[in-house]
Design an enzyme around this catalytic site. Structure first.
Site, short mmCIF file in Angstrom:
data_model
loop_
_atom_site.label_atom_id
_atom_site.label_comp_id
_atom_site.label_asym_id
_atom_site.label_seq_id
_atom_site.Cartn_x
_atom_site.Cartn_y
_atom_site.Cartn_z
N PRO A 30 0.77 -1.29 -0.28
CA PRO A 30 -0.05 -0.24 -0.09
C PRO A 30 0.96 1.22 0.37
CG PRO A 30 0.38 -1.21 2.09
CD PRO A 30 0.94 -1.99 1.22
N CYS A 113 3.56 3.30 9.04
CA CYS A 113 3.97 4.52 8.66
C CYS A 113 4.54 5.22 9.32
CB CYS A 113 3.00 5.09 8.04
SG CYS A 113 2.65 6.57 6.79
N ASN A 224 9.05 -6.92 3.49
CA ASN A 224 9.08 -5.96 3.29
C ASN A 224 10.19 -5.07 3.03
OD1 ASN A 224 7.06 -2.70 3.05
ND2 ASN A 224 7.15 -4.10 1.71
#
Length: 345
Positions: A30, A113, A224
């Site tokens: 995302p 984030c 990731n």
């Protein structure tokens, strides 16, 4: 240069227990302002198997805002996950219910984030400092929806970045019922680094993610961060259950077709033919008031590394902002590529 730590005990002996059938084997991260529904539709053409994720949507916006707009997606995108940001269990549960009712295959909670805006809302990476609150949020969502509830996190935050800290966070996630944990293999600095710097400056530590997979065999661990090519993806899959690509999948999207071919044996399509498969979608979107520029911006990197790629990008970039821009501009950009051999496509 970013330091990359690949060390893991018994490296090479930790293999995915789910193999080729694991639904999270390959996914696209995302990414705010990047992975909108036009991007996801395009990525699905490139990879029939990759799991796709929305941009982060705040739970408050979904509960109180325009749900139809925020949850809009195409059936062709599936499997597709909705990523939520938030820290209030009840609000996240409501937002998760809206996402599941809209047909999303997974609800993902953003705990990675590092932006100031996200921190001010008390969600994102700062939540790694509150694992029990994250666990409460996960439980509330899991009690509300039947689709998987997953968490995307970092390996640490600020000075709380030891292996023991990550394991304690993971234990809380397991206790809350998390079965899929997506781990960005960098810590996050909440003060002093911009979001862009947080994607590049903290060193990658893949070994820590590998060891997390060893320590929690009941979990599916998806790695990731900094993964940019096919060979690296295949290497990671020897140690974890899945790989999530970020900027590489967006900037050089052909890698998704290459990975689909490598991992599932899917025949590589012709790049020009694949691009032309976007035409019905693009024209349908323009017919309902959309603009071509919002669609083709995701396709600029399709021919990266191929002859004529720079000419292709230039034609699109220079012409797409004109009011009359339509699919003819894309055909003009294709012509600018010049003759392409099938093996170059």
């Amino acid at each position: 240069m970013t330091e990359v730590n690949l060390t893991a005990p018994n490296a090479g002996s930790v293999a995915s227990s789910r193999g080729e059938d694991h639904p999270w084997r390959l996914s696209v991260a995302p990414m705010m302002d990047w992975t909108d529904r036009h991007c996801r539709y395009f990525h699905r053409l490139l990879s029939p198997h990759a799991r796709l994720y929305t941009e982060m949507v705040t739970a408050a916006a979904l509960v109180h805002g325009n749900r139809l707009h925020l949850l809009e997606h195409n059936q062709e995108e599936h499997p597709v996950a909705l990523q939520l940001g938030g820290s209030e269990p009840d609000e996240l549960a409501q937002a998760a219910r809206h996402g599941a009712e809209a047909g999303y295959d997974e609800i993902n909670l953003n705990v990675g984030c590092p932006s100031d805006r996200v921190q001010s809302g008390r969600f994102g990476a700062c939540l790694m400092l509150e694992p029990k609150r994250v666990a409460d949020c996960v439980r509330a969502m899991r009690e509300t929806v039947s689709v998987p509830v997953t968490v995307k996190c970092r390996i640490g935050v600020d000075d709380q970045d030891s292996e023991a800290d990550l394991q304690r966070f993971t234990e809380c996630m397991v206790d809350a019922g998390v079965e899929i944990l997506i781990v960005h293999a960098r810590k996050a600095w909440l003060q002093g680094l911009s979001p862009k710097e947080n994607r590049e400056v903290p060193p990658l530590d893949y070994g820590r993610v590998y060891r997390l997979r060893e320590a929690f065999p009941q979990l599916s661990i998806i790695i990731n961060g900094g993964i940019v090519d096919v060979d690296a993806t295949v290497t990671h899959l020897q140690h974890v259950d899945g790989v999530m690509l970020g900027r590489a999948a967006y900037q050089h999207p052909w890698i998704l077709a290459e990975l689909d071919a490598r991992l599932w044996g899917t025949p590589l399509p012709d790049r020009v033919e694949l691009l032309r498969r976007m035409r019905p979608y693009a024209e349908a979107e323009m017919a309902r008031g959309g603009q071509l520029k919002h669609i083709v911006r995701h396709m600029l990197g399709l021919f990266h590394g191929a002859p004529g790629a720079r000419r292709f990008r230039r034609v699109l970039s220079e012409g797409v902002h004109r009011p009359e821009a339509d699919w003819a501009l894309v055909e003009k950009a294709i012509s600018a590529l010049g003759p392409m051999r099938q093996d170059a496509a």
